[in-house]
Every structure is written in structure tokens, then in C-alpha cells.
Motif scaffolding. Structure first.
Motif, PDB file in Angstrom:
ATOM      1  N   ASP A   6       0.827  -1.196   0.000  1.00 36.94           N
ATOM      2  CA  ASP A   6       0.000   0.000   0.000  1.00 36.94           C
ATOM      3  C   ASP A   6       0.863   1.248   0.000  1.00 36.94           C
ATOM      4  OD1 ASP A   6      -2.306  -1.505   0.067  1.00 36.94           O
ATOM      5  OD2 ASP A   6      -2.302  -1.588   2.251  1.00 36.94           O
ATOM      6  N   ARG A  73       0.770  -3.098  -8.325  1.00 29.66           N
ATOM      7  CA  ARG A  73      -0.065  -1.900  -8.483  1.00 29.66           C
ATOM      8  C   ARG A  73      -0.575  -1.781  -9.918  1.00 29.66           C
ATOM      9  NH1 ARG A  73       3.327   2.565  -6.944  1.00 29.66           N
ATOM     10  NH2 ARG A  73       3.885   2.677  -9.117  1.00 29.66           N
ATOM     11  N   LYS A  76      -3.152  -4.622 -10.710  1.00 29.83           N
ATOM     12  CA  LYS A  76      -4.492  -4.323 -10.192  1.00 29.83           C
ATOM     13  C   LYS A  76      -5.239  -3.410 -11.161  1.00 29.83           C
ATOM     14  CE  LYS A  76      -4.780  -3.306  -5.755  1.00 29.83           C
ATOM     15  NZ  LYS A  76      -4.414  -2.787  -4.421  1.00 29.83           N
ATOM     16  N   ARG A  77      -4.572  -2.425 -11.687  1.00 25.41           N
ATOM     17  CA  ARG A  77      -5.200  -1.507 -12.633  1.00 25.41           C
ATOM     18  C   ARG A  77      -5.653  -2.254 -13.885  1.00 25.41           C
ATOM     19  NH1 ARG A  77      -2.993   0.525 -16.867  1.00 25.41           N
ATOM     20  NH2 ARG A  77      -0.880   0.233 -16.133  1.00 25.41           N
TER      21      ARG A  77
END
Length: 125
Positions: A6, A73, A76-77
Motif C-alpha cells: 500500500d 499496483r 491491479k489496474r
């Protein structure tokens, strides 16, 4: 699930040295390509051991984990956009779908398949 993945690089850019910022910029721009510790160290203008130590101190995680975090990251997109996991794996620099799945589950807490099937993907993230 919260954790290392995160992490947002903009949170600490003020405390990162110029050398580490250069390495982070290289990772962010070429995350899908294999990047060696030696290449990152050369980009930073440091020895490999000094670079690894300084990177961990300033960023909070190892260079390898940071590369994985950036790949996750972006994965995920792409998954949110409907790209199949087998294509996502290749697009973000994992060896295959299984490799993506292992890292994705470790970071996000669910498999890529569950992430895409979850009605509220933000809950799965």
C-alpha cells in the motif's frame, strides 16, 4: 489488507536522496523489464551493497519488494480494466500467471481471479 504494497512513493520522496529517487524513477518507468540490482546501483551511482542498504533505509523495503509492489499496483489496474490475468502477468513483468498469482496473493490477500470477480474490487484490495 494493508501492508508494504500500500506504500505510495510520493509519501517519502522528500526524504529520499537524489540517488535513490533516480533508482525509484527507473523502477517506475521500466517495471515490466528485468532490472538487476547492479543496474539500479549504477543508476544511483552507488556500489551494490551501499545501494541496497540505502534503498531499504530510505524506502522502507528492499529493491526487489519495491519492484514487485510496482508490478502489483499496475496489475491491479489492468485487472480492473478487464485484462485477463495471463496477459496481465506478461504485461507487468512476471514470468507467467502462476508467478503473478503468488505475488498478488501475498500482497493483496486474494488471487487475481478473485480480485476480478469481487463486486467491489476495492474491498479485495
Amino acid at each position: 489488507m494493508t501492508g508494504v504494497f500500500d506504500y505510495a512513493p510520493s509519501d517519502t520522496t522528500a526524504v529520499m536522496s537524489r540517488a535513490i529517487r533516480r533508482a525509484v524513477a527507473l523502477i517506475e518507468s521500466s517495471f515490466a523489464q528485468p532490472v538487476s540490482l547492479a543496474t539500479l546501483a549504477a543508476t544511483a551511482g552507488l556500489s551494490v551493497s551501499r545501494f541496497a542498504t540505502l534503498f531499504r533505509k530510505e524506502v522502507g523495503i528492499s529493491p526487489h519488494r519495491y519492484v514487485c509492489m510496482v508490478r502489483i499496483r499496475h496489475a491491479k489496474r489492468l485487472l480492473r480494466d478487464g485484462v485477463p490475468p495471463c496477459e496481465v502477468a506478461a504485461e507487468v513483468g512476471f514470468f507467467d500467471q502462476s508467478h503473478l498469482g503468488r505475488h498478488f496473493r501475498r500482497a493483496v490477500g486474494v488471487t487475481p481471479g478473485h480480485f476480478t470477480s469481487c463486486p467491489s474490487r476495492e474491498e479485495a484490495a
